[in-house]
Write an enzyme that holds these catalytic residues in place. Structure first.
Site, PDB file in Angstrom:
ATOM      1  N   THR A  46      -0.482   6.215   4.817  1.00  0.00           N
ATOM      2  CA  THR A  46      -1.646   6.381   5.679  1.00  0.00           C
ATOM      3  C   THR A  46      -1.209   7.080   6.955  1.00  0.00           C
ATOM      4  O   THR A  46      -0.020   7.365   7.148  1.00  0.00           O
ATOM      5  CB  THR A  46      -2.332   5.036   5.985  1.00  0.00           C
ATOM      6  OG1 THR A  46      -3.628   5.295   6.571  1.00  0.00           O
ATOM      7  CG2 THR A  46      -1.509   4.184   6.941  1.00  0.00           C
ATOM      8  N   LEU A  51      -6.081  -1.273   5.494  1.00  0.00           N
ATOM      9  CA  LEU A  51      -5.425  -2.568   5.635  1.00  0.00           C
ATOM     10  C   LEU A  51      -4.062  -2.522   4.965  1.00  0.00           C
ATOM     11  O   LEU A  51      -3.908  -1.906   3.906  1.00  0.00           O
ATOM     12  CB  LEU A  51      -6.256  -3.683   4.980  1.00  0.00           C
ATOM     13  CG  LEU A  51      -7.468  -4.244   5.706  1.00  0.00           C
ATOM     14  CD1 LEU A  51      -8.564  -3.219   5.843  1.00  0.00           C
ATOM     15  CD2 LEU A  51      -8.012  -5.454   4.943  1.00  0.00           C
ATOM     16  N   GLY A  97       0.792  -1.220   0.000  1.00  0.00           N
ATOM     17  CA  GLY A  97       0.000   0.000   0.000  1.00  0.00           C
ATOM     18  C   GLY A  97       0.828   1.275   0.000  1.00  0.00           C
ATOM     19  O   GLY A  97       2.053   1.254  -0.017  1.00  0.00           O
ATOM     20  N   GLN A  98       0.098   2.382   0.036  1.00  0.00           N
ATOM     21  CA  GLN A  98       0.703   3.705  -0.014  1.00  0.00           C
ATOM     22  C   GLN A  98       0.730   4.316   1.386  1.00  0.00           C
ATOM     23  O   GLN A  98       0.812   3.591   2.375  1.00  0.00           O
ATOM     24  CB  GLN A  98      -0.090   4.573  -0.996  1.00  0.00           C
ATOM     25  CG  GLN A  98      -0.127   4.047  -2.416  1.00  0.00           C
ATOM     26  CD  GLN A  98       1.058   4.487  -3.259  1.00  0.00           C
ATOM     27  OE1 GLN A  98       1.781   5.417  -2.919  1.00  0.00           O
ATOM     28  NE2 GLN A  98       1.260   3.807  -4.379  1.00  0.00           N
ATOM     29  N   CYS A 157      -3.746   6.480   1.120  1.00  0.00           N
ATOM     30  CA  CYS A 157      -3.594   5.249   0.327  1.00  0.00           C
ATOM     31  C   CYS A 157      -3.393   5.556  -1.150  1.00  0.00           C
ATOM     32  O   CYS A 157      -3.676   4.721  -2.019  1.00  0.00           O
ATOM     33  CB  CYS A 157      -4.774   4.309   0.543  1.00  0.00           C
ATOM     34  SG  CYS A 157      -5.028   3.921   2.289  1.00  0.00           S
ATOM     35  N   GLY A 174      -1.116  -5.006   9.603  1.00  0.00           N
ATOM     36  CA  GLY A 174      -2.495  -5.405   9.852  1.00  0.00           C
ATOM     37  C   GLY A 174      -3.508  -4.373   9.414  1.00  0.00           C
ATOM     38  O   GLY A 174      -3.547  -3.976   8.262  1.00  0.00           O
ATOM     39  N   LEU A 175      -4.337  -3.898  10.370  1.00  0.00           N
ATOM     40  CA  LEU A 175      -5.443  -3.002  10.037  1.00  0.00           C
ATOM     41  C   LEU A 175      -5.497  -1.837  11.014  1.00  0.00           C
ATOM     42  O   LEU A 175      -4.973  -1.909  12.126  1.00  0.00           O
ATOM     43  CB  LEU A 175      -6.772  -3.762  10.033  1.00  0.00           C
ATOM     44  CG  LEU A 175      -7.246  -4.387  11.347  1.00  0.00           C
ATOM     45  CD1 LEU A 175      -8.052  -3.404  12.193  1.00  0.00           C
ATOM     46  CD2 LEU A 175      -8.076  -5.635  11.073  1.00  0.00           C
TER      47      LEU A 175
END
Length: 209
Positions: A75, A138, A72-73, A168, A150-151
């Site tokens: 966050t 996530l 992902g990017q 993101c 994780g989240l």
């Protein structure tokens, strides 16, 4: 029979030492090491995933930006956001990466439904959404068949720092939180307890512990 993961409720903890602890556990674990789930919150920090592009950080200001190995990017993590790190041997659990992501998404949707919040994942943009606004992010890394990261679920926090990034990697993506969807926001401890139970069920553990 699957051994129930050790669930650690860590409270408010700094990001970098927690990241190093995750890396160490993952690097040193073997086939007999128990799985763990860490429930916590972080002081303000931006984390940039392995595919992250610098231009998605618009103006971090005084908030640190940490490069990490999750997917992902960029966050944001901050107080009032519930973070769950899943340190699982997914080979031992006979789970694929997509299975684990689906279990995380289903857990969040079920948790939010319990509060009367209608949420859903999106195939084009990872995470869980209420309408067009993102309420949970996530991001995972798999190393030697074991997961970490994780989240992150927005419960009752200051959302302003999300305006300093393209969350993101999506410019103008609206963010929301449980507090904005409810008359009274639940405590992080209460949400963590509920998430723990739902996650264990979604991961295939017996509810009778």
């Amino acid at each position: 029979m699957r051994s129930i993961p050790l669930v650690r409720c860590l409270g408010l903890v700094d990001y970098l030492p927690t990241l190093e602890a995750m890396r160490t556990l993952t690097a040193e674990r073997d086939a007999t090491t128990p799985d763990e789930i860490w429930l916590l919150e972080h002081p303000p920090v931006f984390t940039q995933g392995q595919a992250g592009k610098p231009e998605h950080v618009l103006g971090a200001g005084e908030i640190p930006v940490v490069q990490v190995e999750r997917g992902g990017q960029v966050t944001y993590h901050g107080p009032g956001q519930l973070v769950a790190y899943l340190l699982l041997d997914i080979r031992r659990l006979d789970l694929g990466v997509r299975d684990l992501v689906t279990a995380m998404e289903r857990s969040l949707v079920s948790l939010l439904a319990g509060y009367g919040i209608d949420a859903a994942p999106r195939s084009d943009a990872p995470g869980v959404y209420v309408g067009s606004a993102k309420i949970a992010s996530l991001g995972l890394r798999i190393r030697r068949g074991c997961s970490f990261h994780g989240l992150a679920l927005n419960v009752d926090m200051d959302l302003q720092p999300f305006q300093r990034i393209n969350p993101c990697g999506y410019a103008g993506l609206a963010m929301t939180q449980m507090r904005d969807q409810l008359e009274n926001a639940p405590s992080l401890a209460e949400v963590g307890e509920r998430l723990e139970k739902i996650l264990l069920l979604e991961l295939g553990y017996s509810p009778d512990r």
